[in-house]
Design a protein around this motif. Structure first.
Motif, mmCIF file in Angstrom:
data_model
loop_
_atom_site.group_PDB
_atom_site.id
_atom_site.type_symbol
_atom_site.label_atom_id
_atom_site.label_comp_id
_atom_site.label_asym_id
_atom_site.label_seq_id
_atom_site.Cartn_x
_atom_site.Cartn_y
_atom_site.Cartn_z
ATOM 1 N N HIS A 154 -0.880 -9.263 7.463
ATOM 2 C CA HIS A 154 -1.326 -7.934 7.927
ATOM 3 C C HIS A 154 -2.828 -7.771 7.729
ATOM 4 N N ALA B 147 5.656 -5.825 9.144
ATOM 5 C CA ALA B 147 5.630 -4.402 8.805
ATOM 6 C C ALA B 147 4.927 -3.593 9.907
ATOM 7 N N THR C 258 -3.142 -4.652 3.142
ATOM 8 C CA THR C 258 -2.038 -3.723 2.880
ATOM 9 C C THR C 258 -0.899 -4.318 2.057
ATOM 10 N N ALA C 259 -0.894 -5.625 1.860
ATOM 11 C CA ALA C 259 0.157 -6.225 1.018
ATOM 12 C C ALA C 259 -0.409 -7.441 0.312
ATOM 13 N N PRO D 115 -4.728 -2.332 9.747
ATOM 14 C CA PRO D 115 -3.562 -2.976 10.360
ATOM 15 C C PRO D 115 -2.456 -1.939 10.532
ATOM 16 N N SER D 116 -2.055 -1.686 11.780
ATOM 17 C CA SER D 116 -1.256 -0.490 12.038
ATOM 18 C C SER D 116 0.111 -0.788 12.629
ATOM 19 N N GLY D 117 1.096 -0.023 12.160
ATOM 20 C CA GLY D 117 2.469 -0.113 12.674
ATOM 21 C C GLY D 117 2.900 1.245 13.174
ATOM 22 N N ASN D 118 3.229 2.147 12.232
ATOM 23 C CA ASN D 118 3.537 3.525 12.610
ATOM 24 C C ASN D 118 2.297 4.409 12.645
ATOM 25 N N PHE D 119 1.139 3.856 12.360
ATOM 26 C CA PHE D 119 -0.144 4.555 12.437
ATOM 27 C C PHE D 119 -0.287 5.700 11.431
ATOM 28 N N GLY D 120 0.483 5.654 10.341
ATOM 29 C CA GLY D 120 0.350 6.670 9.307
ATOM 30 C C GLY D 120 -0.916 6.480 8.495
ATOM 31 N N ASN D 121 -1.186 5.230 8.133
ATOM 32 C CA ASN D 121 -2.337 4.936 7.295
ATOM 33 C C ASN D 121 -3.643 5.278 8.018
ATOM 34 N N PHE E 245 0.834 -1.209 0.000
ATOM 35 C CA PHE E 245 0.000 0.000 0.000
ATOM 36 C C PHE E 245 0.862 1.250 0.000
ATOM 37 N N LYS E 246 2.121 1.113 0.384
ATOM 38 C CA LYS E 246 2.999 2.286 0.438
ATOM 39 C C LYS E 246 3.332 2.835 -0.949
ATOM 40 N N ASP F 95 8.919 -3.787 3.370
ATOM 41 C CA ASP F 95 8.044 -3.243 2.338
ATOM 42 C C ASP F 95 8.293 -1.789 1.953
HETATM 43 C C1 LIG Z 1 3.734 -0.284 6.527
HETATM 44 C C2 LIG Z 1 2.760 -1.396 6.580
HETATM 45 C C3 LIG Z 1 1.719 -1.432 7.537
HETATM 46 C C4 LIG Z 1 1.585 -0.395 8.630
HETATM 47 O O1 LIG Z 1 1.230 0.881 8.159
HETATM 48 P P1 LIG Z 1 1.415 2.158 9.102
HETATM 49 O O2 LIG Z 1 1.017 3.319 8.270
HETATM 50 O O3 LIG Z 1 2.873 2.188 9.478
HETATM 51 O O4 LIG Z 1 0.556 1.959 10.299
HETATM 52 C C5 LIG Z 1 0.802 -2.467 7.480
HETATM 53 N N1 LIG Z 1 0.915 -3.447 6.559
HETATM 54 C C6 LIG Z 1 1.896 -3.461 5.632
HETATM 55 C C7 LIG Z 1 1.969 -4.591 4.676
HETATM 56 C C8 LIG Z 1 2.852 -2.442 5.608
HETATM 57 O O5 LIG Z 1 3.825 -2.478 4.705
#
Ligand SMILES: *Cc1c(COP(=O)(O)O)cnc(C)c1O
Length: 431
Positions: A356, A301, A381-382, A247-253, A106-107, A138
């Protein structure tokens, strides 16, 4: 649009400067000075608008006047040249597939948008920048692909040797041109520490303009708000009460989704779906924000112990815990639960998810228990083949590789091996 630093110790600045610098001089994240909701008509007539038209209207206020309208139109058209389909699984759950871009992450959207903004700002060859990124997988591929061939932008990607998947490594190391891959003898945390040291190194930053390409950068973060509008367009005629599980990691999305809500998108609620890295889930229960070192999971991720965009989320909800809680729920899931969910999606709906997306699906299920009238959309997201080993092991079926992946798999890897910060610095200065 001007932007202020969330640390409030740096002067406000333009969109252009915010993109070129990435982080404010006081190390704060930039945030737009104002958010003006779009007209009601826009959402009522959304069916008649194309993806590019939606995106143009939604992002215009954040980038003008520094990017003129005609240029912005081209940027969004080029950025969004693939599909964003919604797949409905049952009456309560759909998924929004964000993996149809060139690197199937998704990035891609954020990276492509940011690259084109930087390309425009360097149109007179006066703003050459070096984008420095550390990746656990990713981000690197999406950034490499998004910035490939952009004039005046050099990209240097650090990745931990032997710790990214073969496909991810190929996506980083086979492009050439303005993209350089540094293979670090160490972990992702080591890569990230080196990047941080570089940004704070006065000798280095006096000789070159360094910037980041993670969701700290407003040009990578904001375009993600399009996704929520695209899903709304596809679902609003058949479903009311739409909720997003991200699905959140850095919570940007998810934070970009909240910006879409601020623009007037009729979204009811967000679900922040976490793996074992659950600092936000715990915060919503205890009111205590306690960052920890990240732990490794199969949804890697999202292995983030201190999400960088959480401070933007607090800003959106005016630092009021009650308001935040009204708009956001959060759940955390183990790898075992994630594996079972992946299997369940396959068995019940014949849907192959990646780990994810499976965490996002679990977030929907948890939320729906207490809100049976909602329609929950989890973001995929992937593409599942980006996590081939895990996915095939669970569903016991071979997956065929999509075209985008086949294209890179046979190309030759080119990387430079480094071990220390001094190696990185020497590389940057000699380039
Ligand atoms: C980066 C990523 C996330 C997390 O997104 P954030 O914006 O960092 O919360 C989730 N899933 C996948 C596959 C990613 O690459």
């Amino acid at each position: 649009m001007n932007y202020y630093s969330l640390n409030k110790q740096a002067p406000n600045t333009t969109f252009k400067n915010a993109v070129i610098k990435g982080l404010a001089p006081d190390k704060g994240l930039y945030f737009p000075e104002s958010i003006t909701p779009l007209n009601k008509d826009f959402f009522e007539n959304i069916d008649s608008l194309s993806h590019s038209e939606i995106a143009f209207e939604a992002i215009k206020q954040f980038v003008s006047p520094e990017i003129p309208d005609n240029i912005l139109k081209t940027i969004v058209e080029e950025t969004l040249s693939f599909e964003f389909p919604v797949v409905t699984l049952n009456k309560s759950i759909s998924t929004l597939e964000l993996f149809h871009g060139p690197t199937m992450a998704f990035k891609d959207v954020g990276a492509r948008f940011m690259a084109r903004c930087l390309g425009y700002f360097n149109k007179d060859n006066t703003n050459e920048v070096t984008v420095l990124v550390a990746t656990s997988g990713d981000t690197g591929g999406a950034v490499a692909n998004g910035f490939l061939g952009v004039k005046g932008v050099n990209v240097v990607i650090l990745y931990p040797s032997g710790k990214v998947s073969d496909i991810q490594e190929k996506q980083l190391t086979t492009l050439g041109q303005n993209i350089k891959a540094l293979e670090v003898h160490g972990t992702f945390d080591d890569c990230q520490a080196m990047v941080k040291t570089a940004f704070l190194d006065d000798e280095l930053t006096s000789k070159m303009q360094l910037t980041s390409a993670n969701s700290i950068n407003v040009a990578r973060w904001l375009p993600q708000l399009f996704y929520f509008m695209f899903a709304y367009k596809q679902l609003h005629n058949t479903h009311k009460n739409i909720v997003f599980s991200v699905p959140s990691g850095n919570f940007g999305n998810i934070c970009a989704g909240m910006m879409a809500q601020q623009l007037g998108l009729p979204i009811n609620h967000f679900v922040a779906s976490n793996n074992a890295n659950n600092v936000v889930t715990r915060y919503l229960i205890s009111r205590l924000y306690e960052p920890k070192s990240s732990v490794q999971t199969i949804s890697n991720a999202m292995d983030v112990g201190n999400p960088s965009n959480f401070i933007r989320i607090q800003e959106i909800y005016k630092n009021k815990f009650e308001t935040l809680k009204e708009h956001v729920s959060s759940y955390s899931f183990s790898d075992d639960e994630t594996r079972i969910a992946l299997k369940e999606l396959y068995t019940n709906y014949n849907y192959v998810a990646d780990p994810h997306g499976a965490v996002g699906y679990l977030g929907c299920k948890s939320y729906l228990k207490n809100h049976p009238d909602a329609h929950c959309v989890f973001l995929e997201t992937a593409h599942p083949t980006k996590f081939l080993d895990v996915v095939e092991d669970i569903i016991k079926e071979k997956q065929s590789l999509p075209e985008q992946i086949q294209l890179v798999i046979d190309k030759e890897k080119v990387s430079v091996k480094i071990s220390t910060y001094d190696d990185l610095k020497a590389f940057l200065l000699n380039k």
